[in-house]
Design an enzyme around this catalytic site. Structure first.
Site, PDB file in Angstrom:
ATOM      1  N   ALA A  68       2.736  -5.202  -2.485  1.00  0.00           N
ATOM      2  CA  ALA A  68       3.885  -5.514  -1.617  1.00  0.00           C
ATOM      3  C   ALA A  68       3.834  -4.706  -0.333  1.00  0.00           C
ATOM      4  O   ALA A  68       3.284  -3.616  -0.284  1.00  0.00           O
ATOM      5  CB  ALA A  68       5.168  -5.212  -2.369  1.00  0.00           C
ATOM      6  N   ASP A  71       2.650  -8.497   3.299  1.00  0.00           N
ATOM      7  CA  ASP A  71       3.188  -9.799   3.696  1.00  0.00           C
ATOM      8  C   ASP A  71       4.681  -9.826   3.380  1.00  0.00           C
ATOM      9  O   ASP A  71       5.122 -10.460   2.429  1.00  0.00           O
ATOM     10  CB  ASP A  71       2.434 -10.920   2.966  1.00  0.00           C
ATOM     11  CG  ASP A  71       2.749 -12.284   3.554  1.00  0.00           C
ATOM     12  OD1 ASP A  71       3.545 -12.358   4.509  1.00  0.00           O
ATOM     13  OD2 ASP A  71       2.203 -13.288   3.044  1.00  0.00           O
ATOM     14  N   THR A  92       8.832  -6.173   0.460  1.00  0.00           N
ATOM     15  CA  THR A  92      10.139  -6.289  -0.167  1.00  0.00           C
ATOM     16  C   THR A  92      11.119  -7.050   0.737  1.00  0.00           C
ATOM     17  O   THR A  92      11.265  -6.713   1.918  1.00  0.00           O
ATOM     18  CB  THR A  92      10.704  -4.889  -0.473  1.00  0.00           C
ATOM     19  OG1 THR A  92       9.854  -4.250  -1.424  1.00  0.00           O
ATOM     20  CG2 THR A  92      12.103  -4.930  -1.005  1.00  0.00           C
ATOM     21  N   GLY A 120      11.001   1.110   5.823  1.00  0.00           N
ATOM     22  CA  GLY A 120      12.428   0.920   5.501  1.00  0.00           C
ATOM     23  C   GLY A 120      12.813  -0.537   5.301  1.00  0.00           C
ATOM     24  O   GLY A 120      13.866  -0.985   5.781  1.00  0.00           O
ATOM     25  N   SER A 182      10.995   2.692  -3.399  1.00  0.00           N
ATOM     26  CA  SER A 182      10.572   3.013  -2.038  1.00  0.00           C
ATOM     27  C   SER A 182      11.224   4.326  -1.609  1.00  0.00           C
ATOM     28  O   SER A 182      12.410   4.536  -1.856  1.00  0.00           O
ATOM     29  CB  SER A 182      10.994   1.904  -1.073  1.00  0.00           C
ATOM     30  OG  SER A 182      10.891   2.384   0.255  1.00  0.00           O
ATOM     31  N   ASN A 184      11.806   5.007   1.423  1.00  0.00           N
ATOM     32  CA  ASN A 184      12.269   4.828   2.797  1.00  0.00           C
ATOM     33  C   ASN A 184      13.644   4.192   2.955  1.00  0.00           C
ATOM     34  O   ASN A 184      14.065   3.895   4.057  1.00  0.00           O
ATOM     35  CB  ASN A 184      11.226   4.014   3.575  1.00  0.00           C
ATOM     36  CG  ASN A 184       9.887   4.725   3.598  1.00  0.00           C
ATOM     37  OD1 ASN A 184       9.849   5.937   3.789  1.00  0.00           O
ATOM     38  ND2 ASN A 184       8.812   3.992   3.367  1.00  0.00           N
ATOM     39  N   ASN A 244       4.342   3.086  -6.471  1.00  0.00           N
ATOM     40  CA  ASN A 244       4.659   2.971  -5.043  1.00  0.00           C
ATOM     41  C   ASN A 244       4.006   4.148  -4.299  1.00  0.00           C
ATOM     42  O   ASN A 244       3.214   4.879  -4.877  1.00  0.00           O
ATOM     43  CB  ASN A 244       6.191   2.988  -4.879  1.00  0.00           C
ATOM     44  CG  ASN A 244       6.631   2.127  -3.704  1.00  0.00           C
ATOM     45  OD1 ASN A 244       6.053   2.216  -2.615  1.00  0.00           O
ATOM     46  ND2 ASN A 244       7.643   1.305  -3.902  1.00  0.00           N
ATOM     47  N   THR A 314      -3.664  -0.307   1.072  1.00  0.00           N
ATOM     48  CA  THR A 314      -4.299   0.556   2.074  1.00  0.00           C
ATOM     49  C   THR A 314      -5.826   0.466   2.065  1.00  0.00           C
ATOM     50  O   THR A 314      -6.459   0.513   3.136  1.00  0.00           O
ATOM     51  CB  THR A 314      -3.839   2.016   1.848  1.00  0.00           C
ATOM     52  OG1 THR A 314      -2.407   2.016   1.784  1.00  0.00           O
ATOM     53  CG2 THR A 314      -4.302   2.922   2.965  1.00  0.00           C
TER      54      THR A 314
HETATM   55  C1  LIG Z   1       2.867  -0.021   5.371  1.00  0.00           C
HETATM   56  C2  LIG Z   1       3.265  -0.138   3.935  1.00  0.00           C
HETATM   57  C3  LIG Z   1       4.405  -0.830   3.595  1.00  0.00           C
HETATM   58  C4  LIG Z   1       4.793  -0.947   2.261  1.00  0.00           C
HETATM   59  N1  LIG Z   1       5.904  -1.666   1.943  1.00  0.00           N
HETATM   60  C5  LIG Z   1       6.238  -1.840   0.640  1.00  0.00           C
HETATM   61  C6  LIG Z   1       7.339  -2.635   0.283  1.00  0.00           C
HETATM   62  O1  LIG Z   1       8.021  -3.218   1.129  1.00  0.00           O
HETATM   63  N2  LIG Z   1       7.640  -2.752  -1.049  1.00  0.00           N
HETATM   64  C7  LIG Z   1       6.902  -2.146  -2.037  1.00  0.00           C
HETATM   65  O2  LIG Z   1       7.197  -2.308  -3.224  1.00  0.00           O
HETATM   66  N3  LIG Z   1       5.821  -1.401  -1.708  1.00  0.00           N
HETATM   67  C8  LIG Z   1       5.489  -1.230  -0.405  1.00  0.00           C
HETATM   68  N4  LIG Z   1       4.395  -0.479  -0.094  1.00  0.00           N
HETATM   69  C9  LIG Z   1       3.653   0.212  -1.187  1.00  0.00           C
HETATM   70  C10 LIG Z   1       2.454  -0.589  -1.670  1.00  0.00           C
HETATM   71  O3  LIG Z   1       2.825  -1.825  -2.220  1.00  0.00           O
HETATM   72  C11 LIG Z   1       1.675   0.218  -2.722  1.00  0.00           C
HETATM   73  O4  LIG Z   1       2.474   0.418  -3.853  1.00  0.00           O
HETATM   74  C12 LIG Z   1       1.233   1.576  -2.192  1.00  0.00           C
HETATM   75  O5  LIG Z   1       0.868   1.509  -0.828  1.00  0.00           O
HETATM   76  C13 LIG Z   1       0.057   2.137  -2.982  1.00  0.00           C
HETATM   77  O6  LIG Z   1      -1.063   1.276  -2.910  1.00  0.00           O
HETATM   78  P1  LIG Z   1      -2.276   1.452  -1.869  1.00  0.00           P
HETATM   79  O7  LIG Z   1      -2.703   2.885  -1.974  1.00  0.00           O
HETATM   80  O8  LIG Z   1      -3.315   0.484  -2.312  1.00  0.00           O
HETATM   81  O9  LIG Z   1      -1.719   1.150  -0.514  1.00  0.00           O
HETATM   82  C14 LIG Z   1       3.999  -0.339   1.246  1.00  0.00           C
HETATM   83  C15 LIG Z   1       2.828   0.346   1.597  1.00  0.00           C
HETATM   84  C16 LIG Z   1       2.459   0.452   2.911  1.00  0.00           C
HETATM   85  C17 LIG Z   1       1.196   1.188   3.259  1.00  0.00           C
END
Ligand SMILES: Cc1cc2nc3c(=O)[nH]c(=O)nc-3n(C[C@H](O)[C@H](O)[C@H](O)COP(=O)(O)O)c2cc1C
Length: 352
Positions: A68, A71, A92, A120, A182, A184, A244, A314
């Site tokens: 998440a 997109d 989200t 956020g 989250s 944020n 998260n 990421t």
């Molecule tokens: C820029 C950004 C925005 C994110 N927004 C959300 C979000 O809106 N909702 C959510 O559940 N996780 C959000 N995440 C967390 C990711 O879904 C994921 O749980 C977290 O980044 C760890 O995975 P990764 O290390 O592969 O990025 C966000 C992560 C990033 C980097």
């Protein structure tokens, strides 16, 4: 020569959020460029019976999904196969549109292949996102709807936000994810308590028979994470998504003191919590691992620790659009090496 390393040099000249918008524009247009889209699907989208799973009545062509936050408004679903993903988690989304926090709110930690974000829950709101989803659901790939409360909704009305969101998305997604992890949205993580979880899932189960997952933070103690997850499962959650982003700012050198860290710096922390969680919950519920995954070895260790599915955000920013295809191919090699004929034999193998 055109390589992602070269493209990354250009993208990284922009602020991370601007680079994200550029990527979003490109991915929105990709399905219209049929030959390029088809070329990328052939190259990156791994279809192999050894990787295909039916989980809770939903089909996952391979185990790797987009996490998440990438997109948020359901604008890029039709490009996901070109990136190799068999599932995507939209959101989200909040009930009403929301701008999110003040900019800048996304930062790169290049040496650590990590990101820090304090977005956020910026999103166009559930009404608009649902409109976008209706155009693409059902889809060849699996679609999850990740939902969260609006920033200005007081805690005592939070339950109602989740109710509105489940009603809006239950028929236009394959599964729902409750996001109370989250860092944020002020006080959101306070909702990670057993009273709220009980109320939330009791209400949610009345509204839909679709699977509902809880996404948890990596910053809880193992005991808290386990007891909260058990509580969610007892109250009707179909599974747990761990984790998260983290607020452990010691994981990178030049961190900001706000937002959440993701990417390579989170990998071990997320894995360690996942592993402990799986010791208690594997076999009792579906477990999805996310946090710092960027190669097949890491994906496979999560699978062996008990993950039925993997999510990534990421890693793709640093490794590029061919990463998911590579991971799936590596997982296939590792399955073969261990003598498994199907991914289900490897899931939780460390615990058996
Ligand atoms: C820029 C950004 C925005 C994110 N927004 C959300 C979000 O809106 N909702 C959510 O559940 N996780 C959000 N995440 C967390 C990711 O879904 C994921 O749980 C977290 O980044 C760890 O995975 P990764 O290390 O592969 O990025 C966000 C992560 C990033 C980097």
């Amino acid at each position: 020569m055109f390589t992602y390393e070269n493209l990354k040099k250009i993208l990284f000249m922009f602020q991370p959020e601007t680079a994200h918008h550029i990527s979003e524009c490109a991915l929105k247009s990709l399905p219209k460029i049929r030959f390029l889209n088809n070329y990328l699907v052939n190259k990156n989208f791994v279809v192999n019976t050894k990787l295909k799973q039916e989980i809770l009545g939903i089909s996952f062509i391979n185990p790797i999904g987009l996490a998440a936050g990438f997109d948020k408004n359901a604008t890029m679903i039709n490009s996901m196969m070109a990136l190799g993903f068999a599932s995507t988690e939209i959101g989200t989304m909040t009930p009403r549109p929301q701008d999110g926090n003040a900019k800048p709110r996304m930062f790169r930690h290049i040496n650590e292949k990590s990101l820090q974000n304090a977005m956020g829950f910026n999103n166009e709101g559930s009404f608009k996102v649902a409109k976008n989803l209706k155009k693409t659901y059902p889809n060849a790939i699996t679609i999850g709807a990740n939902i969260g409360k609006n920033k200005h909704t007081p805690e005592e009305f939070a339950l109602n936000d989740y109710k509105v969101l489940i009603e809006r998305f239950k028929d236009i997604s394959d599964y729902i994810v409750i996001n109370i992890s989250s860092p944020n949205t002020p006080n959101l993580r306070d909702l990670q308590n057993e009273t709220f979880i009980n109320e939330l899932f009791s209400m949610a189960k009345e509204l839909t028979k679709k699977p509902i997952f809880l996404k948890i933070a990596p910053d809880m103690s193992v005991e808290n994470a386990v007891s909260l997850s058990k509580c969610a499962v007892n109250a009707g959650a179909s599974g747990i998504i761990a984790t998260n982003t983290t607020i452990d700012y010691s994981l990178v050198k030049n961190s900001k003191d706000f937002g959440g860290l993701s990417g390579a710096c989170l990998s071990n922390k997320s894995y360690d919590l996942f592993k402990e969680l799986a010791k208690e919950l594997f076999g009792k519920t579906i477990l999805i691992s996310v946090g710092g995954i960027s190669n097949g070895q890491d994906a496979y260790r999560r699978i062996k620790a008990g993950a039925s599915l993997i999510q990534i955000f990421t890693g793709m920013i640093y490794e590029g659009p061919s990463m998911v295809g590579k991971i799936n191919k590596e997982v296939l090699e590792l399955l073969q090496k261990d003598g498994y004929n199907h991914i289900s034999q490897a899931i939780g193998a460390d615990l058996k």
